[in-house]
Design an enzyme around this catalytic site. Sequence first.
Site, PDB file in Angstrom:
ATOM      1  CG  HIS A  53      46.421 -12.022   4.651  1.00  0.00           C
ATOM      2  ND1 HIS A  53      45.160 -12.206   4.802  1.00  0.00           N
ATOM      3  CD2 HIS A  53      46.771 -10.430   4.597  1.00  0.00           C
ATOM      4  CE1 HIS A  53      44.527 -10.841   4.724  1.00  0.00           C
ATOM      5  NE2 HIS A  53      45.425  -9.795   4.874  1.00  0.00           N
ATOM      6  NE  ARG A  98      39.154  -1.267  12.528  1.00  0.00           N
ATOM      7  CZ  ARG A  98      39.877  -2.214  11.954  1.00  0.00           C
ATOM      8  NH1 ARG A  98      39.766  -3.360  11.891  1.00  0.00           N
ATOM      9  NH2 ARG A  98      40.549  -1.567  10.896  1.00  0.00           N
ATOM     10  CB  SER A 150      41.798  -6.819  11.692  1.00  0.00           C
ATOM     11  OG  SER A 150      40.887  -7.356  10.919  1.00  0.00           O
ATOM     12  CE  LYS A 154      40.964 -11.399   9.601  1.00  0.00           C
ATOM     13  NZ  LYS A 154      39.910 -10.614   8.729  1.00  0.00           N
ATOM     14  CG  ASP A 158      38.944  -9.449  12.755  1.00  0.00           C
ATOM     15  OD1 ASP A 158      39.568  -8.340  12.784  1.00  0.00           O
ATOM     16  OD2 ASP A 158      38.479  -9.973  11.880  1.00  0.00           O
TER      17      ASP A 158
END
Length: 431
Positions: free
Chosen positions: A82, A168, A183, A187, A161
Amino acid sequence: MRAVDIIIKKRDKQELTSQEIDFFIQGFVSGDIPDYQASSFAMAILLNGMTPFETADLTLAMARSGQVLDLSKVVDIAVDKHSSGGVGDKTSISVMPMVAACGLPVGKMSGRGLGFSGGTLDKLEAIPGYRVNLTTDEFKQQLKEKGIVLTGQSLDLAPADGKMYALRDVTGTVPSMPLIASSIMSKKIAAGAQAIVLDVKTGLGAFMQTLEDAHTLAELMVDIGRLAGRKTVALISDMNQPLGSAVGNALETIEAIELLRGRAPHDYYEHCLHVTAHVLVLGQRAKNLDEGRAMAEKSITDGSALEKFRVLVQAQGGDVSYVDDISKFEQAKYVEVVNAPRSGFISQVHARLVGEASVLLGAGRSKKTDPIDHAVGFLIHKKVGDRVEAGEPLFEIHANDEAKLAEARKAVLAAHAFSDEFVSPLPLFYG
């Protein structure tokens, strides 16, 4: 339990139990806890923070709010990578095929770009036919049969999320470390990866602009990963200037494919090899980083990484002829080379300004519903520390609108700064 008591407890800087956090998140997703209470909860977290244990509990509660994939029956170990986003960051498109070519299955769910940060899915969709909406069953089957998947986030993964992020975004609670970390990690955990390599960007074109914030986020996400039983490593990399040369969807996809042929800007090549080495070590395919790097380089020289990318594109319905012949990619109507206005050393190529200029051209979106122009963008020819002579090519604009081209030229020129004195190149990684 009552939602208001949990909000008050966090407001008063007390530590929440895993049961309280789970109750709140499940209630929020089911609709029993209204948005206004969830907003108060998010603000209390923003102001008072969370311990690593609370953040791990929040992450797991969000992951459990929907389906959690179990990939242990599909592959012996599944890895994911990621990036926290940036400008010119097309790393996944090069790294995933290299990793898969080295015998390590990779299943990745990516996102779209928003604001100045480009999205992997938008780049891959520059290849006609490439499907980014695989079902969960398709994801598993392709991972088992082909050893590589690169698709969009499934709607039934971590729905808490998506719901929390929308709140948010409009309540001023986006820049909370526990909320950012949970968050991202909810995932990743829901998507079933047993090993996760995180590439946390820092600098002018990153969401974490200071090294201190990047370190804090990286350590927090690694803590969450370990507490959730996932092998996790975080790298902190530079995003003060664009990564590589290409900025824009088709241009970046071409650069990512060209790396698999061994042709890429030095910084992008080194970045990808370093990330790939870490993934191979974490996935137990390489003993150390040196061996991992050698394996990654071999996958380029023997053509197996490029072939793995062809397999990925074909499996997801994309036109493989674009991989074989990059001249087939959509071309912009106007291509203009902009020369350096003066001689000297490059002291800055402001990543965020370049990213915002690419959005202006149509390469990004201001709202999630905005269409994308795959052909537009930039090729940035010089890096911080490079010597440049007046009149030498500085960057190239690919545009489909003359007025936007003129505006983008001005913006990207302003992103470049020059010095008469020698300037040291920027490091690729900070830790």
